[in-house]
Design an enzyme around this catalytic site. Structure first.
Site, PDB file in Angstrom:
ATOM      1  N   LYS A  35       1.247   0.334  -3.128  1.00  0.00           N
ATOM      2  CA  LYS A  35       1.599   0.100  -1.731  1.00  0.00           C
ATOM      3  C   LYS A  35       2.459   1.223  -1.152  1.00  0.00           C
ATOM      4  CE  LYS A  35       0.370  -4.623  -1.542  1.00  0.00           C
ATOM      5  NZ  LYS A  35      -0.102  -4.787  -2.902  1.00  0.00           N
TER       6      LYS A  35
HETATM    7  C1  LIG Z   1      -1.386  -5.335  -3.223  1.00  0.00           C
HETATM    8  C2  LIG Z   1      -1.854  -5.079  -4.593  1.00  0.00           C
HETATM    9  C3  LIG Z   1      -3.222  -5.167  -4.934  1.00  0.00           C
HETATM   10  C4  LIG Z   1      -4.287  -5.604  -3.940  1.00  0.00           C
HETATM   11  O1  LIG Z   1      -4.553  -4.629  -2.967  1.00  0.00           O
HETATM   12  P1  LIG Z   1      -5.352  -4.993  -1.643  1.00  0.00           P
HETATM   13  O2  LIG Z   1      -5.276  -3.795  -0.779  1.00  0.00           O
HETATM   14  O3  LIG Z   1      -4.611  -6.169  -1.034  1.00  0.00           O
HETATM   15  O4  LIG Z   1      -6.739  -5.362  -2.027  1.00  0.00           O
HETATM   16  C5  LIG Z   1      -3.589  -4.858  -6.242  1.00  0.00           C
HETATM   17  N1  LIG Z   1      -2.668  -4.510  -7.170  1.00  0.00           N
HETATM   18  C6  LIG Z   1      -1.348  -4.424  -6.886  1.00  0.00           C
HETATM   19  C7  LIG Z   1      -0.394  -4.044  -7.956  1.00  0.00           C
HETATM   20  C8  LIG Z   1      -0.888  -4.683  -5.583  1.00  0.00           C
HETATM   21  O5  LIG Z   1       0.429  -4.592  -5.310  1.00  0.00           O
END
Ligand SMILES: *Cc1c(COP(=O)(O)O)cnc(C)c1O
Length: 496
Positions: A112
């Site tokens: 993120k």
């Molecule tokens: C948010 C997240 C995801 C999922 O990503 P999306 O963009 O919501 O599909 C997968 N793995 C981790 C570690 C995350 O923090």
């Protein structure tokens, strides 16, 4: 109109990318989309020597056409210049026969950061064009988004941020990461309830005239940091190009060859960014969409029916415990001839009945480009163990969900495949330790990290190791019905 954004659900109003970033979501509930995305695709031959930073500039310039070049250059530098612990930002690793793109080298050790280090930069530039405008970011988090947003928005001028997390719903490490956050414009508060309580209450706050109108009169808007904002989605397009170019440089593929990407998925943001890269000229054969036991996308990709009426499972990959994949709406728009009326019809069905079904032709078109699979906790633990035993590489549970699904898919398609790794294993050290060594370690989170590090001979990311020395700053815990009064008070203290 070509260089403007509009809602997936109607064509009546157009916005600049500055405006779309400040607003986040359209008034009709739709998501902002850009119709020129698939015009004049990139020529990969001209990108082979680009650094991550240069690729980021090219992608942002194309998708944010009203930002000045000099502003984009500055945003890229501020977002990635000294915040990631790898010069490459998202390094590609060869693990056994497989390729893993590590997206977790940012300040909070989850992918993120790629979006949330950039969004505040883009928002500041947009704010600078508005007279005296201020923004309060409100975010509900199940763990990773909250910390990444706090770190991204910390000390950004004219912006404040308040993060709400469920008091019983996040790991100790995730909670510590948030309550020790530094910065003068940040605030963190626990909610008595689960993530859905926090999330639905935040959505109500955005729509509450009682809260919002008095602040509007003082040039203050509320906005969100979740992945429906284009300012968070667009930076994620960059690493798909970056990974491809690394594959060419290492002579694993020739320019123009197709690759597959396998993406551990929740809200469909990450994998959608890959589809954006494809629309912009990246040769991708298929995206492998990996879910955990909350396999609503697996069913959708198989049957063409999206049905969120189903039990919610708590898994060892909690950041993918999601039943409403918001960004799927954008895929439906682009893959269904950019037909807003059709998208609106489907989304209304989802709101009113909790499910919708797409046409056979659309289903087949989507299946050509997307494969869905899933992994339960047992299979995920087995994948972590197997990869470690065979290669020495330590994977987090989200990445391992992807690994399991990728292996299953590779039996039918030998196209080179890149797996996206979305978190550092140290963010979920207890789960990873237990998967590799077959029994839980009865120690605190920091001791487990140390033990995992010693035994596997891998490094704990510095920001996670340092947490043990940080002082908690935030202790509020409130009922969800008190959130409005809380936000009102904190916004006045922080921004007026
Ligand atoms: C948010 C997240 C995801 C999922 O990503 P999306 O963009 O919501 O599909 C997968 N793995 C981790 C570690 C995350 O923090």
């Amino acid at each position: 109109m070509k260089n403007l954004y509009h809602s997936t659900r109607n064509l009546n109003s157009y916005l600049s990318s500055h405006e779309a970033i400040l607003k986040g979501i359209a008034d009709d509930g739709g998501l902002y989309v850009f119709d020129a995305i698939d015009e004049t695709p990139f020529q990969l031959d001209n990108m082979l020597n680009d650094s991550y930073f240069e690729l980021a500039e090219k992608v942002l310039k194309k998708l944010l056409p009203d930002y000045k070049d000099s502003d984009i250059l500055e945003c890229v530098q501020n977002a990635y210049g000294n915040t990631f612990d790898s010069k490459e930002i998202t390094p590609l690793q060869k693990v056994g026969e497989d390729y893993i793109l590590e997206l977790f080298h940012g300040p909070t050790s989850a992918f993120k950061d790629v979006g949330l280090q950039m969004l505040p930069q883009l928002m500041s530039k947009a704010l600078a064009q508005e007279e005296k405008q201020k923004v309060m970011i409100l975010t509900a988090t199940s763990g990773d988004t909250g910390k990444a947003a706090l770190e991204g928005f910390r000390d950004v001028d004219n912006v404040g941020i308040t993060v709400f997390y469920p008091d019983q719903g996040v790991s100790d490490i995730q909670r510590l990461q948030m309550i020790t956050q530094l910065g003068k414009n940040v605030n963190v508060c626990a909610i008595k309830g689960n993530f859905d309580d926090a999330q639905s209450q935040v959505k109500k706050l955005f729509a509450s005239e009682e809260l919002v109108v008095p602040f509007h009169k003082q040039n203050l808007n509320f906005s969100s940091a979740n992945s429906i904002n284009i300012g968070r989605l667009i930076p994620q397009v960059v690493y798909y190009f970056y990974a491809y170019i690394q594959m060419v440089k290492r002579e694993e593929i020739n320019v123009g060859d197709e690759v597959n990407f396998c993406v551990p998925t929740g809200n469909f943001g990450n994998v959608l960014a890959g589809y954006y890269a494809k629309m912009m000229g990246l040769p991708v054969h298929r995206f492998i969409v990996a879910s955990n036991a909350n396999n609503v996308l697996y069913d959708f990709l198989k049957n063409g029916v999206y049905d969120r009426n189903r039990p919610f499972h708590k898994t060892i990959s909690p950041s993918m415990d999601i039943l409403i994949s918001s960004n799927l709406e954008r895929l439906l728009y682009y893959m269904n001839h950019k037909d807003c009326d059709k998208v609106k019809e489907l989304m209304d069905e989802l709101t009113n009945q909790g499910h919708y079904e797409i046409s056979k032709s659309l289903k087949e078109a989507i299946q050509k480009q997307f494969y869905g699979g899933y992994s339960n906790d047992e299979e995920t633990r087995n994948a972590i163990e197997k990869v470690y035993k065979e290669t020495g590489y330590v994977m987090d549970p989200h990445t391992a969900v992807g690994f399991k699904v990728m292996k299953e898919y590779q039996e039918q398609d030998k196209t080179p495949c890149i797996l996206l790794s979305t978190a550092s294993p140290y963010k979920f050290a207890d789960k990873v330790y237990e998967a590799i060594y077959k029994e839980p370690l009865d120690k605190n989170e920091f001791e487990i990290m140390q033990e995992l590090s010693k035994k596997t001979n891998t490094m704990i990311p510095a920001p996670l190791a340092n947490l043990v020395n940080m002082e908690p700053r935030f202790h509020d815990c409130i009922e969800k019905d008190d959130m409005l009064a809380y936000v009102d008070k904190k916004t006045k203290e922080m921004l007026l």
